[in-house]
Design an enzyme around this catalytic site. Structure first.
Site: not given
Length: 171
Positions: A12, A49, A61, A83
């Site tokens: 999206s 990314h 991470e 994210d």
């Protein structure tokens, strides 16, 4: 400190929107990644990314210990982008962690954040009811986490087809 929750469906535009918002703050950007690369396709996604973010971004991470990572890396001169919460919930389930306790820890970390935090998640409740117990448990857990984060966030943006829709704006 102000927080932004970006939620929407798969593909999206959530991550791109969140990254753009982080970059407009003028603060040093920190990316907290929850994804784990279990296969080549996921490794390629992660690499894309990373390339999209550019060299000014620091990356940490945190597939499981998200609250502690936010506490450790938040700072007044830094914007933290997480994210995504949906993968975090999946990781917690696979590790058989207490999702409610981890969500409580996350809420505490957000409440005490030293700088702005942007969180990204998938809206998983817009489709049909899953046909198996594990998928229903995942959908329910992700939905509860999303509700709690949305309630805490200063701003909530819903993304559809790359377009943001403001759901909440505290000024």
């Amino acid at each position: 400190m102000p927080s932004l929750f970006v939620i929407g469906g798969a593909r999206s535009g959530k991550s791109r929107y969140a990254q753009e918002r982080a970059e407009t703050t003028g603060l040093s950007p920190m990316f907290i990644a929850t994804a784990q690369a279990y296969d080549d396709e996921m490794r390629e996604r992660i690499a894309r990314h990373q390339a999209d973010r550019g060299p000014e971004w620091q990356t940490v991470e945190a597939p499981l210990d998200l609250a502690q990572t936010i506490k450790a890396h938040g700072a007044p001169d830094r914007v933290v982008l997480v994210d995504c919460l949906t993968l975090w919930v999946s990781n917690l389930m696979l590790a058989e962690r207490d999702i409610a306790a981890a969500t409580g820890d996350l809420a505490e970390a957000l409440g005490g954040a030293k700088g702005p935090v942007i969180l990204v998640a998938n809206e998983v409740g817009l489709g049909i009811v899953p046909d198996n117990a594990l998928a229903r448990r995942f959908r329910d857990a992700a939905g509860i986490v999303n509700q709690k984060v949305a309630a805490l966030a200063d701003e909530v943006q819903f993304l559809a087809a790359g377009l943001p829709l403001t759901l909440k704006q505290n000024r």
